[in-house]
Write a protein that holds these residues in place. Structure first.
Motif, PDB file in Angstrom:
ATOM      1  N   LEU A  34       0.784  -1.244  -0.075  1.00  0.00           N
ATOM      2  CA  LEU A  34      -0.085  -0.020  -0.009  1.00  0.00           C
ATOM      3  C   LEU A  34       0.846   1.042   0.141  1.00  0.00           C
ATOM      4  CD1 LEU A  34      -2.794  -1.208   2.295  1.00  0.00           C
ATOM      5  CD2 LEU A  34      -3.137  -0.599  -0.075  1.00  0.00           C
ATOM      6  N   SER A  35       1.964   1.187   0.667  1.00  0.00           N
ATOM      7  CA  SER A  35       2.883   2.486   0.852  1.00  0.00           C
ATOM      8  C   SER A  35       3.398   2.305  -0.460  1.00  0.00           C
ATOM      9  CB  SER A  35       3.934   2.296   1.682  1.00  0.00           C
ATOM     10  OG  SER A  35       5.072   3.313   1.903  1.00  0.00           O
ATOM     11  N   ALA A  36       3.915   1.321  -1.144  1.00  0.00           N
ATOM     12  CA  ALA A  36       4.373   1.462  -2.739  1.00  0.00           C
ATOM     13  C   ALA A  36       3.364   2.120  -3.487  1.00  0.00           C
ATOM     14  CB  ALA A  36       4.950   0.044  -3.097  1.00  0.00           C
ATOM     15  N   LEU A  37       2.226   1.929  -3.218  1.00  0.00           N
ATOM     16  CA  LEU A  37       1.130   2.504  -4.301  1.00  0.00           C
ATOM     17  C   LEU A  37       0.408   3.715  -3.837  1.00  0.00           C
ATOM     18  CD1 LEU A  37      -0.825  -0.813  -4.996  1.00  0.00           C
ATOM     19  CD2 LEU A  37       0.926   0.281  -6.276  1.00  0.00           C
ATOM     20  N   SER A  38       1.159   4.336  -2.911  1.00  0.00           N
ATOM     21  CA  SER A  38       0.410   5.516  -2.114  1.00  0.00           C
ATOM     22  C   SER A  38       0.344   6.563  -2.941  1.00  0.00           C
ATOM     23  CB  SER A  38       1.078   5.881  -0.688  1.00  0.00           C
ATOM     24  OG  SER A  38       2.636   6.070  -1.260  1.00  0.00           O
ATOM     25  N   SER A  39       1.100   6.751  -4.173  1.00  0.00           N
ATOM     26  CA  SER A  39       1.178   7.988  -5.200  1.00  0.00           C
ATOM     27  C   SER A  39      -0.101   7.833  -5.771  1.00  0.00           C
ATOM     28  CB  SER A  39       2.547   8.135  -5.890  1.00  0.00           C
ATOM     29  OG  SER A  39       2.427   6.719  -6.635  1.00  0.00           O
ATOM     30  N   ASP A  40      -0.768   6.817  -5.889  1.00  0.00           N
ATOM     31  CA  ASP A  40      -1.977   6.806  -6.783  1.00  0.00           C
ATOM     32  C   ASP A  40      -3.014   6.167  -6.035  1.00  0.00           C
ATOM     33  OD1 ASP A  40      -3.830   6.336  -8.603  1.00  0.00           O
ATOM     34  OD2 ASP A  40      -2.389   6.040 -10.463  1.00  0.00           O
ATOM     35  N   PRO A  41      -3.866   6.828  -5.136  1.00  0.00           N
ATOM     36  CA  PRO A  41      -4.932   6.376  -4.582  1.00  0.00           C
ATOM     37  C   PRO A  41      -5.930   5.250  -5.373  1.00  0.00           C
ATOM     38  CG  PRO A  41      -4.875   8.496  -4.275  1.00  0.00           C
ATOM     39  CD  PRO A  41      -4.039   8.205  -5.311  1.00  0.00           C
ATOM     40  N   VAL A  42      -5.912   5.460  -6.654  1.00  0.00           N
ATOM     41  CA  VAL A  42      -6.982   4.565  -7.416  1.00  0.00           C
ATOM     42  C   VAL A  42      -6.004   3.088  -7.536  1.00  0.00           C
ATOM     43  CG1 VAL A  42      -7.816   4.202  -9.893  1.00  0.00           C
ATOM     44  CG2 VAL A  42      -7.481   6.405  -9.075  1.00  0.00           C
ATOM     45  N   LEU A  43      -4.823   3.161  -7.761  1.00  0.00           N
ATOM     46  CA  LEU A  43      -4.201   1.729  -7.885  1.00  0.00           C
ATOM     47  C   LEU A  43      -4.607   1.185  -6.206  1.00  0.00           C
ATOM     48  CD1 LEU A  43      -1.076   2.858  -9.797  1.00  0.00           C
ATOM     49  CD2 LEU A  43      -3.394   1.566 -10.594  1.00  0.00           C
ATOM     50  N   GLN A  44      -4.473   1.891  -5.173  1.00  0.00           N
ATOM     51  CA  GLN A  44      -4.430   1.258  -3.984  1.00  0.00           C
ATOM     52  C   GLN A  44      -5.786   0.826  -3.772  1.00  0.00           C
ATOM     53  OE1 GLN A  44      -3.631   4.924  -1.335  1.00  0.00           O
ATOM     54  NE2 GLN A  44      -2.195   3.562  -0.204  1.00  0.00           N
ATOM     55  N   PHE A  45      -6.871   1.379  -4.337  1.00  0.00           N
ATOM     56  CA  PHE A  45      -8.296   0.944  -4.224  1.00  0.00           C
ATOM     57  C   PHE A  45      -8.528  -0.385  -4.979  1.00  0.00           C
ATOM     58  CE2 PHE A  45     -12.490   1.144  -6.213  1.00  0.00           C
ATOM     59  CZ  PHE A  45     -13.196   0.698  -4.858  1.00  0.00           C
ATOM     60  N   GLN A  46      -7.609  -0.399  -6.358  1.00  0.00           N
ATOM     61  CA  GLN A  46      -7.754  -1.731  -7.245  1.00  0.00           C
ATOM     62  C   GLN A  46      -7.131  -2.615  -6.378  1.00  0.00           C
ATOM     63  OE1 GLN A  46      -6.153  -0.156 -10.612  1.00  0.00           O
ATOM     64  NE2 GLN A  46      -8.078   0.376 -11.537  1.00  0.00           N
ATOM     65  N   TYR A  47      -5.911  -2.580  -5.727  1.00  0.00           N
ATOM     66  CA  TYR A  47      -5.298  -3.360  -5.198  1.00  0.00           C
ATOM     67  C   TYR A  47      -5.984  -3.990  -3.862  1.00  0.00           C
ATOM     68  CZ  TYR A  47      -2.057  -5.505  -1.628  1.00  0.00           C
ATOM     69  OH  TYR A  47      -1.354  -6.428  -0.964  1.00  0.00           O
ATOM     70  N   LEU A  48      -6.582  -3.190  -3.149  1.00  0.00           N
ATOM     71  CA  LEU A  48      -7.314  -3.804  -1.952  1.00  0.00           C
ATOM     72  C   LEU A  48      -8.463  -4.393  -2.230  1.00  0.00           C
ATOM     73  CD1 LEU A  48      -6.942  -0.399   0.471  1.00  0.00           C
ATOM     74  CD2 LEU A  48      -6.183  -2.867   0.893  1.00  0.00           C
ATOM     75  N   ARG A  49      -9.235  -3.892  -3.370  1.00  0.00           N
ATOM     76  CA  ARG A  49     -10.256  -4.494  -3.893  1.00  0.00           C
ATOM     77  C   ARG A  49      -9.868  -6.091  -4.173  1.00  0.00           C
ATOM     78  NH1 ARG A  49     -12.380  -3.108  -9.267  1.00  0.00           N
ATOM     79  NH2 ARG A  49     -12.596  -1.097  -8.255  1.00  0.00           N
ATOM     80  N   GLN A  50      -9.020  -6.340  -4.887  1.00  0.00           N
ATOM     81  CA  GLN A  50      -8.379  -7.696  -5.078  1.00  0.00           C
ATOM     82  C   GLN A  50      -8.119  -8.281  -3.858  1.00  0.00           C
ATOM     83  OE1 GLN A  50      -8.398  -9.088  -7.875  1.00  0.00           O
ATOM     84  NE2 GLN A  50      -9.718  -7.524  -8.855  1.00  0.00           N
ATOM     85  N   VAL A  51      -7.217  -7.685  -2.924  1.00  0.00           N
ATOM     86  CA  VAL A  51      -6.828  -8.308  -1.597  1.00  0.00           C
ATOM     87  C   VAL A  51      -8.104  -8.493  -0.646  1.00  0.00           C
ATOM     88  CG1 VAL A  51      -5.732  -8.074   0.533  1.00  0.00           C
ATOM     89  CG2 VAL A  51      -4.630  -7.488  -1.678  1.00  0.00           C
ATOM     90  N   LEU A  52      -8.964  -7.701  -0.769  1.00  0.00           N
ATOM     91  CA  LEU A  52     -10.218  -7.892   0.407  1.00  0.00           C
ATOM     92  C   LEU A  52     -11.429  -8.673  -0.250  1.00  0.00           C
ATOM     93  CD1 LEU A  52      -9.829  -4.455   2.159  1.00  0.00           C
ATOM     94  CD2 LEU A  52      -8.848  -6.453   2.837  1.00  0.00           C
ATOM     95  N   GLU A  53     -11.780  -8.734  -1.507  1.00  0.00           N
ATOM     96  CA  GLU A  53     -12.924  -9.248  -1.985  1.00  0.00           C
ATOM     97  C   GLU A  53     -12.768 -10.252  -2.853  1.00  0.00           C
ATOM     98  OE1 GLU A  53     -15.529  -6.302  -3.964  1.00  0.00           O
ATOM     99  OE2 GLU A  53     -15.683  -5.475  -1.903  1.00  0.00           O
ATOM    100  N   ALA A  54     -11.548 -10.661  -3.597  1.00  0.00           N
ATOM    101  CA  ALA A  54     -11.640 -11.642  -4.681  1.00  0.00           C
ATOM    102  C   ALA A  54     -10.615 -12.643  -3.828  1.00  0.00           C
ATOM    103  CB  ALA A  54     -11.026 -11.010  -5.903  1.00  0.00           C
TER     104      ALA A  54
END
Length: 171
Positions: A34-54
């Motif tokens: 998440l820290s590595a993706l922190s420069s782009d909140p959209v990418l953080q969201f896409q990553y978290l969606r994958q980790v938390l929901e799929a």
């Protein structure tokens, strides 16, 4: 370490691939991803969606898992901070899905007061009304429902006027 630094580039190509790599290779360091993706909140969201929901079944098909099931299957550590960040980003980027998310079992561990604050901040009014109802604040919830209903009726009236369709009434 190089792979973590490359995560923003990988996520820009495919958030799904980024999440799969992160879950497979860094199951216990989501905060670093998440820290590595922190420069782009959209990418953080896409990553978290994958980790938390799929999750992926052993036969390769994709299905939805609860946070507990996903954490157990991937050995991921799902923190409350991750859940809160995901909810905030969902309010910001996919407000139409917030109410459905709140109604699901995996949202029961979210701080309802914080969720209400996020929903108000991003104008997710159907979710605000839902949370107010859950808090037994029925008068304000009803006011929001009536406002949403009124807005919908006005939008339908404008649409019919712009297309030349007239409302027909029978006497």
């Amino acid at each position: 370490e190089y792979l973590l630094e490359s995560m923003p580039d990988i996520a820009r190509i495919s958030a799904d691939v980024c999440a799969q790599i992160a879950v497979a290779h860094f199951p216990r360091v989501q905060s670093e991803v998440l820290s590595a993706l922190s420069s782009d909140p959209v990418l953080q969201f896409q990553y978290l969606r994958q980790v938390l929901e799929a999750g992926h079944a052993s036969d390769g098909s994709v299905h939805r898992l609860s946070l507990v099931d996903l954490a157990a299957a991937s050995e991921s550590i799902v923190t409350s901070d991750m859940n809160e960040l995901y909810f905030r980003l969902m309010c910001q980027f996919e407000p139409q899905d917030v109410l459905k998310y709140l109604r699901a079992d995996h949202a029961k561990n979210l701080d309802q007061v914080e969720c209400l604050k996020q929903c108000r901040e991003f104008g997710v009014m159907d979710a605000v009304a839902f949370l107010l109802e859950a808090s037994h604040e029925y008068e304000e919830a009803l006011s929001i429902h009536l406002s949403n209903y009124s807005t919908s009726i006005k939008a339908m009236a404008q649409l019919t006027e712009s297309t030349g369709t007239k409302w027909k009434t029978s006497a």
